[in-house]
Design an enzyme around this catalytic site. Structure first.
Site, PDB file in Angstrom:
ATOM      1  N   LYS A 198       0.828  -1.209   0.000  1.00 42.73           N
ATOM      2  CA  LYS A 198       0.000   0.000   0.000  1.00 42.73           C
ATOM      3  C   LYS A 198       0.861   1.257   0.000  1.00 42.73           C
ATOM      4  O   LYS A 198       0.493   2.276  -0.594  1.00 42.73           O
ATOM      5  CB  LYS A 198      -0.947  -0.001   1.199  1.00 42.73           C
ATOM      6  CG  LYS A 198      -1.997  -1.107   1.178  1.00 42.73           C
ATOM      7  CD  LYS A 198      -2.931  -0.995   2.365  1.00 42.73           C
ATOM      8  CE  LYS A 198      -4.008  -2.076   2.338  1.00 42.73           C
ATOM      9  NZ  LYS A 198      -3.444  -3.420   2.552  1.00 42.73           N
ATOM     10  N   GLY A 226      -8.451  -7.206   3.630  1.00 46.25           N
ATOM     11  CA  GLY A 226      -9.461  -7.881   4.435  1.00 46.25           C
ATOM     12  C   GLY A 226      -9.507  -7.418   5.876  1.00 46.25           C
ATOM     13  O   GLY A 226     -10.033  -8.122   6.736  1.00 46.25           O
ATOM     14  N   HIS A 280     -16.428   4.356   2.171  1.00 42.93           N
ATOM     15  CA  HIS A 280     -15.553   3.495   1.385  1.00 42.93           C
ATOM     16  C   HIS A 280     -16.226   3.298   0.024  1.00 42.93           C
ATOM     17  O   HIS A 280     -17.225   2.589  -0.082  1.00 42.93           O
ATOM     18  CB  HIS A 280     -15.371   2.162   2.098  1.00 42.93           C
ATOM     19  CG  HIS A 280     -14.366   1.261   1.448  1.00 42.93           C
ATOM     20  ND1 HIS A 280     -13.278   0.750   2.113  1.00 42.93           N
ATOM     21  CD2 HIS A 280     -14.276   0.769   0.187  1.00 42.93           C
ATOM     22  CE1 HIS A 280     -12.581  -0.014   1.299  1.00 42.93           C
ATOM     23  NE2 HIS A 280     -13.173  -0.011   0.118  1.00 42.93           N
ATOM     24  N   ARG A 305      -7.407  -8.071  -8.454  1.00 44.16           N
ATOM     25  CA  ARG A 305      -8.170  -9.322  -8.552  1.00 44.16           C
ATOM     26  C   ARG A 305      -9.645  -8.980  -8.641  1.00 44.16           C
ATOM     27  O   ARG A 305     -10.032  -7.811  -8.571  1.00 44.16           O
ATOM     28  CB  ARG A 305      -7.917 -10.174  -7.305  1.00 44.16           C
ATOM     29  CG  ARG A 305      -8.185  -9.393  -6.015  1.00 44.16           C
ATOM     30  CD  ARG A 305      -8.122 -10.249  -4.778  1.00 44.16           C
ATOM     31  NE  ARG A 305      -8.127  -9.488  -3.552  1.00 44.16           N
ATOM     32  CZ  ARG A 305      -9.187  -8.938  -2.986  1.00 44.16           C
ATOM     33  NH1 ARG A 305     -10.367  -9.049  -3.575  1.00 44.16           N
ATOM     34  NH2 ARG A 305      -9.103  -8.281  -1.855  1.00 44.16           N
TER      35      ARG A 305
END
Length: 651
Positions: free
Chosen positions: A121, A158, A202, A286
């Site tokens: 990140k 996650g 988000h 992904r």
């Protein structure tokens, strides 16, 4: 024009619902399928549906689904010519992607160099800043003015390795905990800090890019309803965005993809402030768990497009417009009222009576990796299913999804179904007042038990049980007054309920439920009337477990023996494992003076960490835990003695 060979046999390097989802598209395209499986997954749904399956010996992910060498060998042994990584596990592992290519197989994903570039990140933030995409600055020396802070793992996702810090004095401890979790989950202990926006949203953009320079911003999604920084409810399109903000978000995502030479399906994630400003968070290289909502409003099959891009096909034709609104709810085996604690056990029943389709469709859709009768184990994520609803408007989609979940039959481990229904029906949700702290802000009303409904359900359970034992006369029926029938149940929150009733020629007489009348009772269905209102109760029993489904919500009960056995005294300072799991670290030693709420050790179960804390001020006199040790539900982990107990000495 196709530049790569067509895929004939695809191995999915994953499990559960994403493997089943990819297999669904493969069947539509005429592609043979190969599954891989751990020992606990030997009879899993994705294994049963594949054309062929290869065993990965072991149970833990580190020994099975995270072994890239074994998966590549499995693909070669099965005659597969391509590998789809799904999401999670090795989906964003550049070394695995390169190993697939080095084996002469087609990789269904972006180039390994792109995965590596976006894998950190911190590195991704630097690249995006250079490309002109707004980012939140990583803070190297945070001050009071920067509070609250969010500690994040540089690798993975996650929600793993994430911590909210509201006091600078807590930062060193949280940094250490985040590093330990990140190293355990991703093999990389790098973490960083950035500003935490409690009221931020988000929002993410679905991307598709081919090898010919075309990049599509397929649509946007709101994924703000989260617990433990993990998404629970997602929707497309993101509601309430001004057109200029929506256009700017999509353009920023396209710029990000072009800056790194992206190819395949991916997602650019952003944090949206209350003032309309947004900042790049990360690029997921992904397919996303929440991709079905985008499929529902565009009519696209994103997996089919992934495969086409991997075969060298260009993205052609006009990008389809977004029509209607779709919402996805993640049904987890967990207990929202007790810290989202994951649950294990047999999933006796999973049914949605109104289901339209599995893994496709634009009405009511179910994506699930488990079926009725499957075991939910400690080894993997507690996700049971994703339920997706699409309708012409957001309000109608929310209504359809809430109703479908309310009517579902979910019998087995504790789950978040009722919390999802309440969230979807909450006025703040329906008004679009979304932010990442929504579930925490409304936790009490979303998880408050319906006491009256639970007590009626216990009465219905008792009457259904009586009906199942019925001889020519109903059990408990007496022509003359007699002793009441007594049934005892334990509720999901640990309370014990006692039901006392008599069935007379004048009807039901209940000491514990005065005013309730019995309309009908069979072993599987009981109708009760109270105040002129009739309520139906659907019942199912598995051993001593009783599940009561009503229009008002589900109730899980445990039938207790009429005469309870003597209780075994337990030490009030004893701490037992709340679920099966693995001790990942300890934070105190025997003899330490501890304070109430102080972390003593950390358990990991079902991809989540759970702190075991001191119940009171005192001394840690016993610690039966060490990193790496696996513990069963209820195992004694530690004992804390209060000052008074220490002074008294042994009993």
């Amino acid at each position: 024009m196709t530049t790569n060979p067509l895929i004939g046999n695809l191995l999915v390097a994953n499990r559960g619902e994403i493997a089943r989802r990819v297999f669904h598209t493969c069947r539509n395209l005429g592609i043979a399928t190969t599954a891989v499986h751990s020992d606990p997954d030997a009879d899993a749904a994705h294994v049963r549906e594949a054309d062929a399956a290869v065993r990965l010996p072991g149970a833990a992910p580190a020994d099975t689904y995270l072994r890239g060498d074994l998966i590549v060998a499995a693909a070669l042994a099965a005659g597969a010519d391509a590998v789809h990584p799904g999401y999670g596990f090795l989906a964003e592992n550049a070394e695995f992607a390169q190993a697939v290519l080095d084996a002469g197989l087609t990789w269904v994903g972006p180039p390994p160099a792109v995965i590596a570039a976006m894998g950190s990140k911190t590195a991704a933030k630097r690249l995006m800043a250079e490309a002109g995409v707004p980012v939140l600055t990583a803070l190297t020396e945070p001050t009071e003015a920067d509070l609250p802070l969010l500690v994040k793992a540089a690798a993975g996702g996650g929600g793993r390795g994430m911590r909210v810090v509201r006091r600078l004095s807590d930062l060193p401890e949280e940094l250490e905990a985040a590093r330990a979790e990140a190293a355990s989950a991703f093999g990389d202990s790098e973490v960083f800090c950035e500003r935490y926006l409690p009221a931020g949203r988000h929002v993410e953009v679905q991307l598709l890019a081919d090898a010919h320079g075309t990049v599509w911003a397929v649509g946007d999604r709101d994924c703000s309803l989260q617990r433990r920084h993990q998404k629970v409810i997602e929707e497309a399109p993101a509601p309430g965005l001004p057109p200029a903000v929506r256009a700017a978000l999509r353009q920023a995502a396209v710029d990000a993809a072009k800056a790194i030479g992206y190819r395949g399906a991916g997602t650019a994630e952003f944090l949206l402030g209350e003032d309309g400003r947004f900042w790049f968070l990360e690029m997921n290289t992904r397919l996303q768990v929440e991709h079905p909502v985008t499929e529902a409003v565009t009519g696209l099959d994103l997996v089919a497009l992934q495969l086409a891009v991997a075969e060298g096909e260009p993205l052609s034709g006009p990008l389809p417009p977004t029509t209607g609104h779709a919402i996805e709810a993640r049904l987890y085996a967990e207990d929202p009222a007790h810290g989202w604690r994951p649950a294990t056990g047999t999933l006796h029943r999973l049914e949605l009576p109104q289901l339209h389709d599995e893994f496709c469709g634009s009405g009511l859709r179910l994506d699930s990796g488990v079926r009725s009768g499957d075991e939910i184990t400690v080894h993997y994520d507690p996700l049971l299913a994703k339920v997706i609803a699409r309708a012409p408007t957001r309000a109608r989609a929310a209504r359809l999804l809430a109703d479908a979940l309310a009517r579902a039959r979910v019998h087995g481990p504790a789950n978040n179904r009722e919390m999802l229904v309440r969230a979807l029906r909450h006025p703040a949700f329906l008004e679009g007042r979304l932010h990442t702290g929504f579930l925490a802000e409304h936790a009490e009303e979303l998880t408050r038990p319906d006491t009256a409904g639970i007590e009626r359900a216990a009465l219905a359970a008792a009457l259904a049980d009586a009906a199942s034992r019925r001889t020519p006369l109903p059990s408990g029926w007496r022509n003359l007054p007699s002793q009441s029938q007594v049934k005892r149940y334990r509720t999901a929150d640990g309370r014990e309920l006692e039901v006392r009733y008599r069935l007379t020629r004048d009807g039901l007489r209940s000491e514990t439920h005065p005013g309730v009348e019995l309309v009908r009772a069979t072993p599987g269905f009981v109708v009760l009337e109270e105040g002129g209102l009739r309520r139906g109760h659907h019942l199912a029993r598995y051993g001593d477990q009783v599940y009561v489904d009503t229009a008002a919500g589900p109730v899980a009960l445990v039938a207790l023996p009429r005469f309870p056995e003597p209780m075994v005294r337990t030490d009030p300072g004893a701490l037992h494992a709340p679920m099966p799991g693995t001790v990942v670290r300890t934070a105190a030693a025997v003899g330490d003076t501890v304070t109430a709420g102080q972390p003593l050790l950390v358990l990991e179960a079902m991809k989540m960490e759970h702190r075991i804390t001191a119940p009171a001020d005192g001394v840690l006199v016993e610690l039966r835990a060490e990193p790496g040790r696996q513990v069963e539900l209820g195992a004694l982990l530690a004992v804390v003695k209060t000052p008074a107990e220490t002074e008294e000495g042994p009993a």
